[in-house]
Scaffold this motif. Structure first.
Motif, short mmCIF file in Angstrom:
data_model
loop_
_atom_site.label_atom_id
_atom_site.label_comp_id
_atom_site.label_asym_id
_atom_site.label_seq_id
_atom_site.Cartn_x
_atom_site.Cartn_y
_atom_site.Cartn_z
N LEU B 218 39.83 36.51 44.71
CA LEU B 218 40.95 37.37 44.35
C LEU B 218 41.26 38.35 45.48
N LYS B 235 46.41 46.08 40.49
CA LYS B 235 46.62 44.71 40.00
C LYS B 235 45.35 43.86 40.11
N ILE B 236 44.49 44.18 41.04
CA ILE B 236 43.35 43.30 41.27
C ILE B 236 42.04 43.98 40.94
N PRO B 239 41.72 45.71 36.87
CA PRO B 239 41.54 44.76 35.77
C PRO B 239 40.19 44.06 35.82
N SER B 240 39.71 43.73 37.03
CA SER B 240 38.43 43.03 37.03
C SER B 240 37.26 43.99 36.83
N TRP B 318 42.16 42.88 29.27
CA TRP B 318 43.11 41.77 29.28
C TRP B 318 42.52 40.57 28.56
#
Ligand code: ATP
Ligand code: MG
Lengths: 286, 325
Positions: B218, B235-236, B239-240, B318
């Motif tokens: 990612l 965005k990266i 979320p993770s 998410w």
């Protein structure tokens, strides 16, 4: 005659490892014209992904360099879009949003919101994903994910499309389908493409040139095969085509004769047995 | 034949249902009942200076007493305001320009007021801790050098007991927080800061670990897209890192709640900690039962706070299919 677009000159790379530097590539030379479709083929672990990553700018070559349109490549950029081997979609974004991420980056200020939206939908349509546009990756099949990955790369309108075994993990039917789509799209858009593959048929069917790599370490370009089959190509018609089969066997010969890698298991076993016998003898002598 | 099959299936389903009921409802009840029984039989054998250790029955009686106290206070308050209003009305009737009083009712804080105070204090302390820990965790997670710089400090301060922080915080707050009409009481500020200091670390560490553990693939996507720093984080990275972040937040809130009770005892913030302390000092025949009750309430609230974080996590995450427990 179109001019040289992407040029790799004496590219080499060493990876630092605990046991000292490991030279993965050496003297890789390659000149690619605009709109050309080039496949990289070679045995597993020879350094295909490494070449691609250097062109993408994700790795830095230790020696030599890559020049795109007269400018040296030092870092990644959206003009060299990558389709990753394992799709690498962001799992928290839908197919649409995954494509949108790249589109927003590339076309900010150039396209209006509505135009972007249309463009994203158009690209997902190219890979036949319209029906699952708002699904997240965990709701998509492997082939669908790969298609979204391709759409994401295409939507950035890259000058060079880099694909690392894009169809490697797919079943034969899906793969054939995606290969056809890719040929269509490339025919339409005229991107320069570098694709890594393990599949000889895929290489011959899709490529203008097939770059065959020698085994590592210190792998380099072994042979380059020009494929001058007429386009558009049809896999069924080509199956019995003499020229096609000639190319095919040329690649096979390179891989399994000149760069023979895997000894047959029987041979290995016999060798081991010999070793054992020798050891046994040595013992009995002692 | 098919009929037989159908009944077989039906019986299987019934059997499965039975198991669920057994595991999900019956067994927890058995556990609780067993505990109450044990308590009930053991309590009379423990003789303290305040009489026998209270049995469950006596503890639950105290609940009734506390509710009564609350109701009495409410009545007193109503009466107070009633009287004040009447007096003001009379004053105004005599002289429209008269100065009227609008004093506030100054009753004793009841058990329920104390619960409220505790909740407000713990949540504000936890909020302050999170506001500091999450951004800091993101920053040190993104940068290896910064992580190396912060790590020794984190490791050093993480194990420090709230009881060690408290005197320091008290003295510093007393020196720094001086105002004629303070918006918050000193004891509130002291408890809040102590809670923050102790509950900061798990969130910070877990956020940093989550952020540092973003998949290489990612990150490569982000590099190829040449995402800006902010987009990359939003965005990266975030979320993770969310699952790890919430693990940290849960541990932090648990610690915050534990620390709060101790902090309130010593700083005299009028919450549950002070309630327990006052009952301990009071030493009446009801004190033990009230302390037991307070312990049960503290446990229950801690449990509910944990559930709330879990709910928040399922809402924010998410991955809705992720199992959170
Ligand atoms: N980051 C790295 N550090 C050390 N060695 C590496 C690194 N990346 C690759 N290599 C080595 O470089 C060689 C080439 O690897 P590469 O991934 O390019 O192979 P490949 O041709 O893509 O193989 P495959 O077809 O299996 O994907 C391998 O021997 C590998 O061990
Ligand atoms: Mg590879």
């Amino acid at each position: 005659m179109s001019q040289i677009h992407l040029e790799l000159t004496r590219v080499g790379i060493e990876f630092p490892t605990p046991k000292g530097p490991f030279c993965a590539l050496q003297n890789v030379d390659l000149k690619i014209k605009k709109g050309e479709f080039v496949s990289l083929i070679g045995h597993s672990g020879c350094g295909k992904s490494t070449v691609l990553n250097i062109v993408a700018g994700l790795y830095q070559a230790t020696t030599g360099g890559v020049v795109l349109n007269g400018r040296e490549v030092n870092e990644p950029g959206p003009e060299r879009a990558v389709v990753f081997q394992n799709h690498s979609l962001l799992p928290w974004l839908t197919a649409y949003e995954n494509v949108e991420l790249g589109v927003k980056r590339v076309f900010r200020g150039k396209k209006t919101r509505a135009e972007m939206r249309e463009w994203i939908e158009h690209n997902l349509e190219l890979v036949h994903m319209t029906h699952a546009i708002h699904k997240r990756p965990d709701e998509l099949s492997g082939g669908m994910k790969q298609r979204v990955g391709i759409a994401r790369a295409l939507a950035m309108e890259p000058q060079v499309l880099l694909m690392d075994e894009p169809f490697g993990a797919l079943d034969a039917l899906t793969r054939a389908h995606l290969q056809d789509s890719l040929m269509e799209i490339q025919n339409e858009l005229g991107n320069t493409v570098i694709m890594i593959t393990h599949d000889v048929d895929e290489a011959v069917l899709l490529s203008d040139r097939i770059v065959m790599m020698t085994n590592g370490p210190a792998a380099t370009v072994g042979e380059i095969l020009d494929v001058t089959l007429e386009r558009p190509r049809n896999r069924l018609e080509l199956a019995d085509n003499v020229e096609y089969n000639h190319y095919r066997s040329a690649v096979l010969r390179f891989l399994y004769e000149k760069q023979k890698k895997i000894e047959s298991i029987d041979a290995k076993r016999a060798e081991k047995q010999l070793d054992k016998d020798a050891a046994g003898k040595a013992k009995s002598v002692a | 034949m098919s009929n037989k099959l159908a009944t077989l299936k039906f019986e299987q389903i019934k059997a499965v249902k039975w198991r669920d009921v057994l595991i999900g409802i019956l067994m927890p009840m058995v556990g609780i009942l067993f505990f109450i029984l044990l308590w009930h039989t053991a309590a009379p054998n423990i003789n303290t200076s305040l009489g026998d250790f209270p049995q469950p029955k006596q503890v639950f009686e105290q609940w009734g007493n506390l509710v009564d106290e609350y109701n009495t206070e409410q009545e007193r308050e109503a009466v107070f305001y009633d009287r004040q209003e009447k007096r003001n009305a009379e004053l105004l009737a005599q002289d429209p320009a008269a100065k009227i009083d609008a004093r506030e009712f100054n009753g004793r804080p009841t058990f329920f007021d104390k619960i409220k105070t505790s909740l407000v204090t713990v949540l504000s302390g936890f909020f302050v801790a999170s506001v500091i820990a999450i951004p800091l965790g993101i920053v040190i997670g993104l940068s290896q050098p910064l992580y190396s710089a912060f790590n020794p400090l984190i490791q050093l301060f993480k194990p420090v007991s709230p009881l060690a922080w408290l005197p320091l915080v008290t003295i510093v707050v007393s020196a720094v927080y001086v105002s004629d009409s303070p918006m918050f009481s000193k004891s509130y500020i002291i408890s809040l800061l102590t809670v923050s200091l102790c509950s900061l670390w798990p969130t910070m560490i877990n956020t940093a670990v989550g952020v540092a553990g973003v998949s290489k693939d990612l990150i490569n996507v982000s590099r190829v897209l040449r995402l800006g720093w902010f987009t990359h984080v939003m965005k990266i990275v975030l979320p993770s890192a969310i699952p790890m972040m919430f693990t940290g937040l849960r541990i932090s809130l648990g610690i915050a709640w534990m620390v709060l009770i101790a902090a309130e005892m010593l700083s005299q913030n009028p919450g549950l900690g002070k309630f327990v302390w006052d009952e301990f000092q009071n030493g009446s025949s009801d004190s033990l039962s009230r302390i037991c009750l307070a312990i049960l309430v503290i446990g229950l609230i801690g449990f509910l706070l944990d559930r709330i974080i879990l709910l928040l996590q399922t809402y924010v995450n998410w991955d809705k299919s992720a199992v959170v427990r």
